[in-house]
Design a protein around this motif. Sequence first.
Motif, PDB file in Angstrom:
ATOM      1  N   GLY A  99     -17.001 -39.932  64.553  1.00  0.00           N
ATOM      2  CA  GLY A  99     -17.412 -39.947  65.955  1.00  0.00           C
ATOM      3  C   GLY A  99     -16.243 -39.679  66.875  1.00  0.00           C
ATOM      4  O   GLY A  99     -15.197 -40.324  66.781  1.00  0.00           O
ATOM      5  N   ALA A 100     -16.412 -38.674  67.749  1.00  0.00           N
ATOM      6  CA  ALA A 100     -15.366 -38.337  68.727  1.00  0.00           C
ATOM      7  C   ALA A 100     -15.974 -38.284  70.119  1.00  0.00           C
ATOM      8  O   ALA A 100     -15.757 -37.352  70.885  1.00  0.00           O
ATOM      9  CB  ALA A 100     -14.692 -37.012  68.367  1.00  0.00           C
ATOM     10  N   GLY A 101     -16.754 -39.313  70.421  1.00  0.00           N
ATOM     11  CA  GLY A 101     -17.313 -39.412  71.767  1.00  0.00           C
ATOM     12  C   GLY A 101     -16.412 -40.258  72.645  1.00  0.00           C
ATOM     13  O   GLY A 101     -15.185 -40.140  72.588  1.00  0.00           O
ATOM     14  N   ALA A 102     -17.023 -41.120  73.443  1.00  0.00           N
ATOM     15  CA  ALA A 102     -16.239 -41.889  74.407  1.00  0.00           C
ATOM     16  C   ALA A 102     -15.157 -42.719  73.717  1.00  0.00           C
ATOM     17  O   ALA A 102     -13.967 -42.589  74.020  1.00  0.00           O
ATOM     18  CB  ALA A 102     -17.166 -42.793  75.215  1.00  0.00           C
ATOM     19  N   VAL A 103     -15.557 -43.557  72.792  1.00  0.00           N
ATOM     20  CA  VAL A 103     -14.595 -44.452  72.147  1.00  0.00           C
ATOM     21  C   VAL A 103     -13.733 -43.704  71.124  1.00  0.00           C
ATOM     22  O   VAL A 103     -12.514 -43.858  71.087  1.00  0.00           O
ATOM     23  CB  VAL A 103     -15.332 -45.638  71.474  1.00  0.00           C
ATOM     24  CG1 VAL A 103     -14.341 -46.519  70.729  1.00  0.00           C
ATOM     25  CG2 VAL A 103     -16.079 -46.448  72.517  1.00  0.00           C
ATOM     26  N   GLY A 104     -14.380 -42.863  70.312  1.00  0.00           N
ATOM     27  CA  GLY A 104     -13.638 -42.154  69.272  1.00  0.00           C
ATOM     28  C   GLY A 104     -12.577 -41.226  69.830  1.00  0.00           C
ATOM     29  O   GLY A 104     -11.428 -41.212  69.361  1.00  0.00           O
ATOM     30  N   ALA A 108     -16.805 -44.925  65.097  1.00  0.00           N
ATOM     31  CA  ALA A 108     -17.021 -44.851  66.546  1.00  0.00           C
ATOM     32  C   ALA A 108     -18.358 -44.166  66.814  1.00  0.00           C
ATOM     33  O   ALA A 108     -18.505 -43.390  67.753  1.00  0.00           O
ATOM     34  CB  ALA A 108     -15.882 -44.101  67.226  1.00  0.00           C
ATOM     35  N   PHE A 109     -19.324 -44.469  65.974  1.00  0.00           N
ATOM     36  CA  PHE A 109     -20.661 -43.904  66.124  1.00  0.00           C
ATOM     37  C   PHE A 109     -21.408 -44.557  67.284  1.00  0.00           C
ATOM     38  O   PHE A 109     -20.976 -45.581  67.825  1.00  0.00           O
ATOM     39  CB  PHE A 109     -21.465 -44.120  64.836  1.00  0.00           C
ATOM     40  CG  PHE A 109     -21.212 -43.080  63.771  1.00  0.00           C
ATOM     41  CD1 PHE A 109     -21.207 -41.738  64.068  1.00  0.00           C
ATOM     42  CD2 PHE A 109     -21.007 -43.473  62.454  1.00  0.00           C
ATOM     43  CE1 PHE A 109     -20.995 -40.792  63.079  1.00  0.00           C
ATOM     44  CE2 PHE A 109     -20.795 -42.534  61.460  1.00  0.00           C
ATOM     45  CZ  PHE A 109     -20.797 -41.189  61.772  1.00  0.00           C
ATOM     46  N   ALA A 147     -15.937 -49.990  66.003  1.00  0.00           N
ATOM     47  CA  ALA A 147     -15.796 -50.256  67.435  1.00  0.00           C
ATOM     48  C   ALA A 147     -17.157 -50.047  68.078  1.00  0.00           C
ATOM     49  O   ALA A 147     -17.839 -49.062  67.787  1.00  0.00           O
ATOM     50  CB  ALA A 147     -14.772 -49.312  68.069  1.00  0.00           C
ATOM     51  N   ALA A 148     -17.546 -50.985  68.930  1.00  0.00           N
ATOM     52  CA  ALA A 148     -18.886 -50.902  69.511  1.00  0.00           C
ATOM     53  C   ALA A 148     -18.905 -51.605  70.855  1.00  0.00           C
ATOM     54  O   ALA A 148     -18.207 -52.603  71.054  1.00  0.00           O
ATOM     55  CB  ALA A 148     -19.897 -51.553  68.572  1.00  0.00           C
ATOM     56  N   MET A 149     -19.706 -51.085  71.776  1.00  0.00           N
ATOM     57  CA  MET A 149     -19.756 -51.672  73.106  1.00  0.00           C
ATOM     58  C   MET A 149     -21.185 -51.821  73.604  1.00  0.00           C
ATOM     59  O   MET A 149     -22.103 -51.172  73.113  1.00  0.00           O
ATOM     60  CB  MET A 149     -18.938 -50.843  74.091  1.00  0.00           C
ATOM     61  CG  MET A 149     -19.418 -49.427  74.278  1.00  0.00           C
ATOM     62  SD  MET A 149     -18.229 -48.421  75.185  1.00  0.00           S
ATOM     63  CE  MET A 149     -18.231 -49.255  76.755  1.00  0.00           C
ATOM     64  N   GLN A 196     -14.829 -39.271  78.547  1.00  0.00           N
ATOM     65  CA  GLN A 196     -14.170 -38.895  77.301  1.00  0.00           C
ATOM     66  C   GLN A 196     -12.901 -38.117  77.634  1.00  0.00           C
ATOM     67  O   GLN A 196     -12.733 -37.655  78.754  1.00  0.00           O
ATOM     68  CB  GLN A 196     -15.143 -38.081  76.431  1.00  0.00           C
ATOM     69  CG  GLN A 196     -16.434 -38.865  76.179  1.00  0.00           C
ATOM     70  CD  GLN A 196     -17.462 -38.141  75.341  1.00  0.00           C
ATOM     71  OE1 GLN A 196     -17.160 -37.181  74.655  1.00  0.00           O
ATOM     72  NE2 GLN A 196     -18.697 -38.620  75.407  1.00  0.00           N
TER      73      GLN A 196
END
Lengths: 190, 82
Positions: free
Chosen positions: A7-12, A94-95, A118-120, A42
Amino acid sequence: MRIVFAGAGAVGSTALWFCRNLDGDIVVIDFDRVESRNLLAQVFTRQAIGKNKAEASKLQLKNYYGKNIEAFGVRLVKENIDRLCESANLLVDAFDNADSRRLLSQFARSKQIPLVHAAMSADATFAIVRWDERFEADVEDTPGQATCEGGDHLPFIGVLGATLARIIQDFVTGGLKRDAMIDLRTVRGC
Amino acid sequence: MAILTITYRGTSAVYPLEISEDIGDADIKRIAVEVIRSGEVPGLQIGDLGNSAFMHFVVDRFDTPEGGKRLYLRPKVPFGAL
């Protein structure tokens, strides 16, 4: 050490940014493409719009910092997870959905590869970084629930991405497995 | 003795709790509402907190090295990337 980011979105993408000085081989997997709205939360720049997020991460880290990473612009599924993740020494989740998190957990446990998640929360007031031994994926209250993609959440995403990067760094350099909880006031160990 | 950490609207607070081993999530949520309303949780006092404030929250349970329990009542965290 081979570190695979799922995952390479907001967190990744944010955590990748902070991991660029790590002494290790970094791999990023993401099937999605950068849209203009993603620039709000991002690390991608306008030049990345339309590009695959994994490829865009690779290009940006190479162009700005001379950091070489590997990129796979595909969706991680059970048919390709062996090929993409088997050589990893560390997996980073970071999905954005429980099904993908569970797939990664099952794989990591079967191969005994360390995995950190990691999760929010949807309103970006709370987040966790937790090693797989103590992690259980949460599902949305309702399918398609609104997510934290707006620009208002960027500072919190930055804190989470930096916390994740530090925890990765501690593992890479010293084998430590720290968990963290983040709210609007604190980053605390847990 | 357990230590309950409650996270609500971006603020976390800690509350020591005498509980039985088999206490359910619903009871923990109900207790949390009561102690927050009554002002017993330092830093997290909301007199008009609704009964359903924690309906969509989850409870994490961990054993401590000292033989105690750590409980975390927290919002769900489904999201990581978009």
